[in-house]
Design a protein around this motif. Structure first.
Motif, PDB file in Angstrom:
ATOM      1  N   UNK A 122      -1.382 -41.709  -3.373  1.00  0.00           N
ATOM      2  CA  UNK A 122      -1.550 -43.093  -2.939  1.00  0.00           C
ATOM      3  C   UNK A 122      -1.083 -43.214  -1.494  1.00  0.00           C
ATOM      4  N   UNK A 123      -1.933 -43.747  -0.653  1.00  0.00           N
ATOM      5  CA  UNK A 123      -1.650 -43.806   0.771  1.00  0.00           C
ATOM      6  C   UNK A 123      -0.624 -44.881   1.108  1.00  0.00           C
ATOM      7  N   UNK A 124       0.016 -44.707   2.265  1.00  0.00           N
ATOM      8  CA  UNK A 124       0.886 -45.721   2.823  1.00  0.00           C
ATOM      9  C   UNK A 124       0.376 -46.011   4.230  1.00  0.00           C
ATOM     10  N   UNK A 125      -0.020 -47.257   4.499  1.00  0.00           N
ATOM     11  CA  UNK A 125      -0.577 -47.583   5.800  1.00  0.00           C
ATOM     12  C   UNK A 125      -2.009 -47.076   5.929  1.00  0.00           C
ATOM     13  N   UNK A 126      -2.503 -46.964   7.173  1.00  0.00           N
ATOM     14  CA  UNK A 126      -3.913 -46.583   7.385  1.00  0.00           C
ATOM     15  C   UNK A 126      -4.129 -45.075   7.340  1.00  0.00           C
ATOM     16  N   UNK A 127      -3.712 -44.427   6.270  1.00  0.00           N
ATOM     17  CA  UNK A 127      -3.805 -42.977   6.171  1.00  0.00           C
ATOM     18  C   UNK A 127      -4.894 -42.523   5.201  1.00  0.00           C
ATOM     19  N   UNK A 128      -5.891 -43.367   4.969  1.00  0.00           N
ATOM     20  CA  UNK A 128      -6.875 -43.040   3.935  1.00  0.00           C
ATOM     21  C   UNK A 128      -7.610 -41.740   4.228  1.00  0.00           C
ATOM     22  N   UNK A 129      -7.924 -41.477   5.510  1.00  0.00           N
ATOM     23  CA  UNK A 129      -8.634 -40.261   5.845  1.00  0.00           C
ATOM     24  C   UNK A 129      -7.794 -39.022   5.619  1.00  0.00           C
ATOM     25  N   UNK A 130      -6.528 -39.078   6.029  1.00  0.00           N
ATOM     26  CA  UNK A 130      -5.643 -37.930   5.855  1.00  0.00           C
ATOM     27  C   UNK A 130      -5.323 -37.698   4.382  1.00  0.00           C
ATOM     28  N   UNK A 131      -5.211 -38.781   3.603  1.00  0.00           N
ATOM     29  CA  UNK A 131      -4.989 -38.636   2.164  1.00  0.00           C
ATOM     30  C   UNK A 131      -6.220 -38.009   1.496  1.00  0.00           C
ATOM     31  N   UNK A 132      -7.413 -38.450   1.902  1.00  0.00           N
ATOM     32  CA  UNK A 132      -8.640 -37.850   1.352  1.00  0.00           C
ATOM     33  C   UNK A 132      -8.718 -36.374   1.706  1.00  0.00           C
ATOM     34  N   UNK A 133      -8.346 -36.024   2.935  1.00  0.00           N
ATOM     35  CA  UNK A 133      -8.360 -34.620   3.338  1.00  0.00           C
ATOM     36  C   UNK A 133      -7.318 -33.829   2.552  1.00  0.00           C
ATOM     37  N   UNK A 134      -6.147 -34.416   2.318  1.00  0.00           N
ATOM     38  CA  UNK A 134      -5.124 -33.726   1.519  1.00  0.00           C
ATOM     39  C   UNK A 134      -5.641 -33.434   0.119  1.00  0.00           C
ATOM     40  N   UNK A 135      -6.294 -34.421  -0.511  1.00  0.00           N
ATOM     41  CA  UNK A 135      -6.829 -34.190  -1.854  1.00  0.00           C
ATOM     42  C   UNK A 135      -7.892 -33.094  -1.833  1.00  0.00           C
ATOM     43  N   UNK A 136      -8.791 -33.145  -0.843  1.00  0.00           N
ATOM     44  CA  UNK A 136      -9.808 -32.094  -0.727  1.00  0.00           C
ATOM     45  C   UNK A 136      -9.161 -30.743  -0.496  1.00  0.00           C
ATOM     46  N   UNK A 137      -8.051 -30.728   0.234  1.00  0.00           N
ATOM     47  CA  UNK A 137      -7.378 -29.473   0.548  1.00  0.00           C
ATOM     48  C   UNK A 137      -6.827 -28.750  -0.654  1.00  0.00           C
ATOM     49  N   UNK A 138      -6.606 -29.460  -1.757  1.00  0.00           N
ATOM     50  CA  UNK A 138      -6.115 -28.782  -2.961  1.00  0.00           C
ATOM     51  C   UNK A 138      -7.160 -27.832  -3.536  1.00  0.00           C
ATOM     52  N   UNK A 139      -8.435 -27.995  -3.145  1.00  0.00           N
ATOM     53  CA  UNK A 139      -9.489 -27.067  -3.558  1.00  0.00           C
ATOM     54  C   UNK A 139      -9.749 -25.993  -2.510  1.00  0.00           C
ATOM     55  N   UNK A 140      -9.140 -26.148  -1.317  1.00  0.00           N
ATOM     56  CA  UNK A 140      -9.477 -25.280  -0.201  1.00  0.00           C
ATOM     57  C   UNK A 140      -8.310 -24.462   0.317  1.00  0.00           C
ATOM     58  N   UNK A 141      -7.093 -24.990   0.221  1.00  0.00           N
ATOM     59  CA  UNK A 141      -5.925 -24.356   0.822  1.00  0.00           C
ATOM     60  C   UNK A 141      -5.347 -23.312  -0.114  1.00  0.00           C
ATOM     61  N   UNK A 142      -4.391 -22.506   0.364  1.00  0.00           N
ATOM     62  CA  UNK A 142      -3.707 -21.547  -0.514  1.00  0.00           C
ATOM     63  C   UNK A 142      -3.014 -22.264  -1.662  1.00  0.00           C
ATOM     64  N   UNK A 143      -2.600 -21.510  -2.693  1.00  0.00           N
ATOM     65  CA  UNK A 143      -1.962 -22.148  -3.852  1.00  0.00           C
ATOM     66  C   UNK A 143      -0.760 -23.009  -3.491  1.00  0.00           C
ATOM     67  N   UNK A 144      -0.048 -22.631  -2.423  1.00  0.00           N
ATOM     68  CA  UNK A 144       1.118 -23.427  -2.028  1.00  0.00           C
ATOM     69  C   UNK A 144       0.723 -24.798  -1.488  1.00  0.00           C
ATOM     70  N   UNK A 145      -0.533 -24.931  -1.053  1.00  0.00           N
ATOM     71  CA  UNK A 145      -1.015 -26.220  -0.569  1.00  0.00           C
ATOM     72  C   UNK A 145      -0.565 -26.499   0.856  1.00  0.00           C
ATOM     73  N   UNK A 146      -1.134 -27.555   1.423  1.00  0.00           N
ATOM     74  CA  UNK A 146      -0.770 -28.026   2.755  1.00  0.00           C
ATOM     75  C   UNK A 146      -0.234 -29.440   2.603  1.00  0.00           C
ATOM     76  N   UNK A 147       1.034 -29.690   2.914  1.00  0.00           N
ATOM     77  CA  UNK A 147       1.606 -31.022   2.711  1.00  0.00           C
ATOM     78  C   UNK A 147       0.919 -32.070   3.586  1.00  0.00           C
TER      79      UNK A 147
END
Length: 347
Positions: A122-147
């Motif tokens: 859930x985003x805080x402030x105008x971070x909708x794009x970065x939050x969407x990218x973070x969610x997409x990154x769970x399918x793309x980044x290493x298992x440790x993820x990108x915070x």
């Protein structure tokens, strides 16, 4: 067909980009032993009792609740999440929506669902794009993820954002390349025409799609000329077809007429609905204001994405600074989207 603006140059680090405000201190090194207090040889002659046994592991609590950025500041949000239960899967949400809105989905068709599950944030402030990218990154980044904090840091350092906002699809693509190390294809000219089948094949293959659109009160796409510009990530598609291919699909045991690809089984490609056939394609999407998936009519998303032209007057007058590209939303967001995939993934 590749879009003429699909090539993204790697970002150059601007002078003075590493500011103390955006930098994150390096992790502390592990504690090293203090040689002053090492045991003497005489002390080693005294037998040391064995350590007590480790406590048993805590019981499994089931699927984790969605991560909420800033939840530690809000007891109300924390209580709401505890009452909400585990995050539903894409399949669960789709079945719920199909049962709840039967009149929206054509009864003369059979439905095939392709989906890849995402966590919620859930985003805080105008971070909708970065939050969407973070969610997409769970399918793309290493298992440790990108915070998320890492995405925010890089976006600030590169000058892509001031408050967490992202008004440039091209900048979002450069950020994805650098922070997630994934393949990025920038689509121009909207989600229709030759881009339509490319988007559908991308989603059927299990890759994420990032889409800017105008957000209505219920988070669905609407048309406000960009005044409600928002970002979503799609990781699935629901296709309405006259008949389901015989190879590689199984009907849902709880909902007749809904089919899923059988895991680890060769799957015959489904027939894509023809363009201009309404009510046959729905994108399975998530965005940063709800932990539920939503099903959006493809044509509704396409039309919303194509009319992002004006910066919101209320946002322009709110006293905050934002990074808006030359040419405004018309050049930064309108008719554009990002196809993301792993570097070793086939197209």
């Amino acid at each position: 067909m590749t879009s003429p603006c699909s090539h993204l140059e790697p970002p150059a680090l601007p002078p003075g980009a590493l500011t103390s405000q955006a930098s994150i201190p390096p992790p502390l090194p592990p504690n090293s032993p203090d040689l002053t207090f090492l045991p003497t040889p005489s002390s080693l002659q005294v037998p040391i009792p064995p350590p007590p046994p480790l406590p048993p592991p805590p019981p499994a609590l089931g699927p984790a609740t969605p991560h909420v950025f800033g939840m530690e500041k809000s007891q109300l949000l924390k209580e709401a999440l505890e009452k909400s239960g585990p995050v539903p899967t894409g399949r669960e949400d789709v079945k719920r929506l199909l049962k709840l809105h039967k009149d929206r989905f054509r009864s003369d068709l059979q439905w095939i669902l392709f989906c890849a599950d995402l966590p919620s944030l859930i985003q805080e402030g105008p971070q909708c794009g970065l939050v969407a990218l973070w969610m997409a990154g769970t399918l793309l980044a290493p298992p440790s993820g990108v915070p998320l904090e890492r995405l925010v840091q890089v976006a600030l350092e590169r000058g892509y954002t001031a408050q967490g906002e992202m008004f440039s699809v091209a900048d979002m693509g450069r950020l994805a390349q650098e922070a997630l190390g994934c393949q990025v294809e920038l689509l121009c000219g909207g989600l229709g025409g030759p881009n339509r089948d490319r988007v559908l094949q991308h989603l059927i293959a299990g890759h994420p799609l990032l889409i800017p659109y105008d957000e209505d009160f219920n988070h669905e796409p609407c048309q406000r000329k960009g005044h409600k510009a928002h970002w979503a990530v799609s990781t699935g598609v629901l296709l309405g077809v006259p008949g389901v291919p015989s190879l590689g699909y199984a009907e849902d045991p709880e909902l007749a007429g809904l089919f899923h690809p059988v895991p680890s089984t060769p799957c015959q490609p489904p027939p894509l609905p023809e363009e201009g056939s309404p009510g046959t394609i729905y994108l399975l999407s998530k965005q940063g204001k709800s932990w539920h998936y939503q099903l959006w009519d493809y044509d509704q998303v396409r039309e919303s994405n194509l009319q992002l032209t004006d910066f919101s007057p209320s946002r322009a007058a709110d006293g905050w600074s934002y990074v808006v590209p030359a040419g405004g939303l018309q050049s930064g967001l309108c008719g554009q989207a990002l196809l993301l995939r792993l570097h070793n993934a086939s197209r």
